[in-house]
Design a protein around this motif. Sequence first.
Motif, PDB file in Angstrom:
ATOM      1  N   ALA A  79       2.060  -3.130   1.804  1.00 16.94           N
ATOM      2  CA  ALA A  79       1.894  -4.494   1.287  1.00 16.94           C
ATOM      3  C   ALA A  79       3.108  -5.354   1.633  1.00 16.94           C
ATOM      4  O   ALA A  79       4.231  -4.858   1.721  1.00 16.94           O
TER       5      ALA A  79
ATOM      6  N   SER B  87      -2.201  -8.981   4.172  1.00 14.00           N
ATOM      7  CA  SER B  87      -1.704  -7.847   3.406  1.00 14.00           C
ATOM      8  C   SER B  87      -2.803  -7.336   2.479  1.00 14.00           C
ATOM      9  O   SER B  87      -3.577  -8.143   1.950  1.00 14.00           O
ATOM     10  N   PRO B  88      -2.910  -6.038   2.270  1.00  8.27           N
ATOM     11  CA  PRO B  88      -2.060  -4.983   2.824  1.00  8.27           C
ATOM     12  C   PRO B  88      -2.476  -4.617   4.245  1.00  8.27           C
ATOM     13  O   PRO B  88      -3.599  -4.897   4.672  1.00  8.27           O
ATOM     14  N   CYS B  89      -1.560  -3.999   4.950  1.00  4.45           N
ATOM     15  CA  CYS B  89      -1.770  -3.585   6.331  1.00  4.45           C
ATOM     16  C   CYS B  89      -1.967  -2.069   6.340  1.00  4.45           C
ATOM     17  O   CYS B  89      -1.162  -1.334   5.766  1.00  4.45           O
TER      18      CYS B  89
ATOM     19  N   ARG C 163      -1.556   2.055   3.006  1.00  3.58           N
ATOM     20  CA  ARG C 163      -1.472   0.593   3.019  1.00  3.58           C
ATOM     21  C   ARG C 163      -0.041   0.153   2.741  1.00  3.58           C
ATOM     22  O   ARG C 163       0.581   0.630   1.798  1.00  3.58           O
TER      23      ARG C 163
END
Length: 73
Positions: free
Chosen positions: A9, A40-42, A7
């Motif tokens: 962010a 977010s998160p991606c 992830r």
Amino acid sequence: MIGRPIRVAFDMASVPGAAAVQVTTIAPNGEQVETWCASSPCTVAIDARQGADIFRLEYLAAGGAVLASTALH
């Protein structure tokens, strides 16, 4: 790229007018993978066998224009 999800962010509210973020994952071998995220998160995929990736974040307006960019190491 063999992927392991991680992830990334970011704070989209810090860029006025941003509607999405394009995260470009750049592997040590130069391979690039783009992921578009609206929050977010991606989650992106990395190949941890290659070493440390660089993440380029581009904050995009609704029309696709780049408003700001940054890199994470």
